[in-house]
Design a protein around this motif. Structure first.
Motif, PDB file in Angstrom:
ATOM      1  N   SER A   1       0.830  -1.205   0.000  1.00 40.58           N
ATOM      2  CA  SER A   1       0.000   0.000   0.000  1.00 40.58           C
ATOM      3  C   SER A   1       0.869   1.261   0.000  1.00 40.58           C
ATOM      4  CB  SER A   1      -0.922  -0.028   1.223  1.00 40.58           C
ATOM      5  OG  SER A   1      -1.612   1.178   1.350  1.00 40.58           O
ATOM      6  N   TYR A   2       1.916   1.291   0.836  1.00 41.40           N
ATOM      7  CA  TYR A   2       2.809   2.445   0.893  1.00 41.40           C
ATOM      8  C   TYR A   2       3.464   2.665  -0.472  1.00 41.40           C
ATOM      9  CZ  TYR A   2       2.626   1.459   5.946  1.00 41.40           C
ATOM     10  OH  TYR A   2       2.227   1.191   7.224  1.00 41.40           O
ATOM     11  N   LYS A   3       3.944   1.564  -1.065  1.00 42.88           N
ATOM     12  CA  LYS A   3       4.606   1.636  -2.365  1.00 42.88           C
ATOM     13  C   LYS A   3       3.660   2.215  -3.411  1.00 42.88           C
ATOM     14  CE  LYS A   3       4.765  -1.904  -5.117  1.00 42.88           C
ATOM     15  NZ  LYS A   3       4.229  -1.618  -6.418  1.00 42.88           N
ATOM     16  N   SER A   4       2.435   1.768  -3.388  1.00 40.34           N
ATOM     17  CA  SER A   4       1.442   2.244  -4.353  1.00 40.34           C
ATOM     18  C   SER A   4       1.201   3.748  -4.200  1.00 40.34           C
ATOM     19  CB  SER A   4       0.143   1.455  -4.162  1.00 40.34           C
ATOM     20  OG  SER A   4      -0.839   1.927  -5.039  1.00 40.34           O
ATOM     21  N   SER A   5       1.044   4.200  -2.966  1.00 37.35           N
ATOM     22  CA  SER A   5       0.823   5.630  -2.712  1.00 37.35           C
ATOM     23  C   SER A   5       2.026   6.461  -3.146  1.00 37.35           C
ATOM     24  CB  SER A   5       0.558   5.880  -1.226  1.00 37.35           C
ATOM     25  OG  SER A   5      -0.629   5.241  -0.826  1.00 37.35           O
ATOM     26  N   LEU A   6       3.223   5.972  -2.863  1.00 34.34           N
ATOM     27  CA  LEU A   6       4.433   6.682  -3.263  1.00 34.34           C
ATOM     28  C   LEU A   6       4.555   6.720  -4.790  1.00 34.34           C
ATOM     29  CD1 LEU A   6       6.849   5.159  -0.602  1.00 34.34           C
ATOM     30  CD2 LEU A   6       6.150   7.562  -0.717  1.00 34.34           C
TER      31      LEU A   6
ATOM     32  N   ASP B   1       2.124   6.619  -6.958  1.00 35.84           N
ATOM     33  CA  ASP B   1       1.135   7.592  -7.447  1.00 35.84           C
ATOM     34  C   ASP B   1       1.687   9.006  -7.360  1.00 35.84           C
ATOM     35  OD1 ASP B   1      -0.627   5.519  -7.930  1.00 35.84           O
ATOM     36  OD2 ASP B   1      -1.898   5.935  -6.179  1.00 35.84           O
ATOM     37  N   ALA B   2       2.353   9.319  -6.249  1.00 33.73           N
ATOM     38  CA  ALA B   2       2.935  10.656  -6.067  1.00 33.73           C
ATOM     39  C   ALA B   2       4.038  10.904  -7.092  1.00 33.73           C
ATOM     40  CB  ALA B   2       3.462  10.821  -4.645  1.00 33.73           C
ATOM     41  N   VAL B   3       4.863   9.901  -7.355  1.00 31.49           N
ATOM     42  CA  VAL B   3       5.937  10.040  -8.345  1.00 31.49           C
ATOM     43  C   VAL B   3       5.352  10.333  -9.725  1.00 31.49           C
ATOM     44  CG1 VAL B   3       7.755   8.773  -9.597  1.00 31.49           C
ATOM     45  CG2 VAL B   3       7.651   8.660  -7.094  1.00 31.49           C
ATOM     46  N   VAL B   4       4.307   9.594 -10.087  1.00 32.79           N
ATOM     47  CA  VAL B   4       3.666   9.797 -11.390  1.00 32.79           C
ATOM     48  C   VAL B   4       3.067  11.199 -11.475  1.00 32.79           C
ATOM     49  CG1 VAL B   4       1.747   9.044 -12.856  1.00 32.79           C
ATOM     50  CG2 VAL B   4       3.272   7.344 -11.836  1.00 32.79           C
ATOM     51  N   ARG B   5       2.416  11.650 -10.406  1.00 34.65           N
ATOM     52  CA  ARG B   5       1.841  13.002 -10.393  1.00 34.65           C
ATOM     53  C   ARG B   5       2.908  14.073 -10.600  1.00 34.65           C
ATOM     54  NH1 ARG B   5      -1.036  11.167  -5.995  1.00 34.65           N
ATOM     55  NH2 ARG B   5       0.192  12.427  -4.563  1.00 34.65           N
ATOM     56  N   LEU B   6       4.128  13.784 -10.143  1.00 36.26           N
ATOM     57  CA  LEU B   6       5.231  14.735 -10.296  1.00 36.26           C
ATOM     58  C   LEU B   6       5.963  14.564 -11.630  1.00 36.26           C
ATOM     59  CD1 LEU B   6       6.607  14.552  -6.654  1.00 36.26           C
ATOM     60  CD2 LEU B   6       5.426  16.493  -7.712  1.00 36.26           C
ATOM     61  N   GLY B   7       5.460  13.665 -12.464  1.00 37.49           N
ATOM     62  CA  GLY B   7       6.045  13.479 -13.791  1.00 37.49           C
ATOM     63  C   GLY B   7       7.194  12.498 -13.841  1.00 37.49           C
ATOM     64  N   GLY B   8       7.375  11.728 -12.775  1.00 39.51           N
ATOM     65  CA  GLY B   8       8.481  10.767 -12.738  1.00 39.51           C
ATOM     66  C   GLY B   8       8.030   9.353 -13.031  1.00 39.51           C
ATOM     67  N   THR B   9       8.989   8.452 -13.034  1.00 41.65           N
ATOM     68  CA  THR B   9       8.733   7.032 -13.229  1.00 41.65           C
ATOM     69  C   THR B   9       9.046   6.310 -11.924  1.00 41.65           C
ATOM     70  OG1 THR B   9       9.392   7.207 -15.541  1.00 41.65           O
ATOM     71  CG2 THR B   9       9.364   4.998 -14.588  1.00 41.65           C
TER      72      THR B   9
ATOM     73  N   PRO C   1       5.943  19.143  -2.401  1.00 45.53           N
ATOM     74  CA  PRO C   1       4.646  19.320  -3.079  1.00 45.53           C
ATOM     75  C   PRO C   1       3.510  19.075  -2.082  1.00 45.53           C
ATOM     76  CG  PRO C   1       6.084  17.867  -4.339  1.00 45.53           C
ATOM     77  CD  PRO C   1       6.755  18.106  -3.017  1.00 45.53           C
ATOM     78  N   VAL C   2       2.389  19.691  -2.326  1.00 45.94           N
ATOM     79  CA  VAL C   2       1.233  19.580  -1.434  1.00 45.94           C
ATOM     80  C   VAL C   2       0.895  18.106  -1.170  1.00 45.94           C
ATOM     81  CG1 VAL C   2      -1.224  20.078  -1.192  1.00 45.94           C
ATOM     82  CG2 VAL C   2       0.297  21.783  -2.218  1.00 45.94           C
ATOM     83  N   GLY C   3       0.819  17.777   0.103  1.00 48.33           N
ATOM     84  CA  GLY C   3       0.400  16.441   0.520  1.00 48.33           C
ATOM     85  C   GLY C   3       1.485  15.387   0.532  1.00 48.33           C
ATOM     86  N   VAL C   4       2.606  15.621  -0.127  1.00 45.76           N
ATOM     87  CA  VAL C   4       3.637  14.583  -0.231  1.00 45.76           C
ATOM     88  C   VAL C   4       4.368  14.388   1.093  1.00 45.76           C
ATOM     89  CG1 VAL C   4       5.768  13.874  -1.393  1.00 45.76           C
ATOM     90  CG2 VAL C   4       3.892  14.870  -2.716  1.00 45.76           C
ATOM     91  N   ARG C   5       4.765  15.482   1.748  1.00 45.23           N
ATOM     92  CA  ARG C   5       5.452  15.341   3.036  1.00 45.23           C
ATOM     93  C   ARG C   5       4.530  14.670   4.057  1.00 45.23           C
ATOM     94  NH1 ARG C   5      10.048  17.213   5.664  1.00 45.23           N
ATOM     95  NH2 ARG C   5       9.830  17.097   7.912  1.00 45.23           N
ATOM     96  N   THR C   6       3.255  15.025   4.034  1.00 45.48           N
ATOM     97  CA  THR C   6       2.284  14.414   4.944  1.00 45.48           C
ATOM     98  C   THR C   6       2.186  12.912   4.695  1.00 45.48           C
ATOM     99  OG1 THR C   6       1.045  16.477   4.949  1.00 45.48           O
ATOM    100  CG2 THR C   6      -0.107  14.536   5.761  1.00 45.48           C
ATOM    101  N   LEU C   7       2.190  12.516   3.429  1.00 43.60           N
ATOM    102  CA  LEU C   7       2.164  11.097   3.068  1.00 43.60           C
ATOM    103  C   LEU C   7       3.385  10.380   3.641  1.00 43.60           C
ATOM    104  CD1 LEU C   7       1.126   8.663   1.314  1.00 43.60           C
ATOM    105  CD2 LEU C   7       2.601   9.571  -0.502  1.00 43.60           C
ATOM    106  N   VAL C   8       4.565  10.961   3.444  1.00 44.63           N
ATOM    107  CA  VAL C   8       5.805  10.352   3.921  1.00 44.63           C
ATOM    108  C   VAL C   8       5.814  10.290   5.453  1.00 44.63           C
ATOM    109  CG1 VAL C   8       8.332  10.612   4.000  1.00 44.63           C
ATOM    110  CG2 VAL C   8       7.097  10.989   1.847  1.00 44.63           C
ATOM    111  N   GLU C   9       5.375  11.359   6.111  1.00 44.64           N
ATOM    112  CA  GLU C   9       5.318  11.363   7.583  1.00 44.64           C
ATOM    113  C   GLU C   9       4.357  10.302   8.103  1.00 44.64           C
ATOM    114  OE1 GLU C   9       4.259  15.452   8.212  1.00 44.64           O
ATOM    115  OE2 GLU C   9       6.348  16.070   8.522  1.00 44.64           O
ATOM    116  N   SER C  10       3.226  10.164   7.451  1.00 47.90           N
ATOM    117  CA  SER C  10       2.230   9.176   7.856  1.00 47.90           C
ATOM    118  C   SER C  10       2.784   7.756   7.716  1.00 47.90           C
ATOM    119  CB  SER C  10       0.963   9.346   7.002  1.00 47.90           C
ATOM    120  OG  SER C  10       0.065   8.309   7.244  1.00 47.90           O
TER     121      SER C  10
END
Length: 158
Positions: free
Chosen positions: A55-60, A62-70, A126-135
């Motif tokens: 689940s963590y990997k999937s969320s991370l 998704d964030a990478v894709v939103r930022l234009g990465g692979t 980016p908005v929400g990313v640090r919160t995701l990592v902290e969580s």
């Protein structure tokens, strides 16, 4: 956000994806190796930890894709954590669940270190990313403490 900042964030997130891929492989291997039905509770815990990391990997990712990465698809480059996890295989040749718990705790220490390193980066996330990592870090800390408690209990009862 500037392109190079996006690249920096995606690189950090990909490191965390690799950490979670290490966790998935390690916990899945540990769960698969427990054959004794009396250790079902520990086997279930390992399976849950692997599922949490999926689940963590999937969320991370998704964030990478939103930022234009692979998103990363490999384990940590150095492989230190993965090798430590793979030692679980040899641990079970002696049916020593305590040693497996100790190795898993070691793996959790490395995962927490990866998250700590990521969160120590000083830039505007980016908005929400640090919160995701902290969580996720908080959740992994709880997992670490749970593994440590099982290890302590197991050491006193076996």
């Amino acid at each position: 956000m500037k392109t190079n900042e996006n690249e920096r964030v995606t690189s950090i997130l990909n490191d965390l994806i690799r950490t979670n891929l290490d966790r998935i492989k390690g916990y899945q291997k540990a769960a698969d190796e427990i054959k004794d039905t009396t250790d079902f509770e520990v086997k279930s815990l390992f399976s849950k930890m692997a599922e949490d990391s999926r689940s963590y990997k999937s969320s991370l990712a998704d964030a990478v894709v939103r930022l234009g990465g692979t998103p990363a698809k490999d384990t940590t480059a150095a492989g230190d954590v993965y090798r430590a996890w793979m030692d679980v295989k040899s641990t079970f040749s002696t049916d020593d669940v305590l040693a497996a718990l100790q190795l898993c705790e070691f793996g959790e220490d490395r995962a927490l270190e990866s998250y700590k390193d990521a969160l120590s980066e000083n830039f505007e996330w980016p908005v929400g990313v640090r919160t995701l990592v902290e969580s996720q870090r908080s959740s992994i800390k709880q997992s670490h403490d749970k593994i440590k408690n099982y290890r302590d209990q197991y050491a006193h009862t076996h």
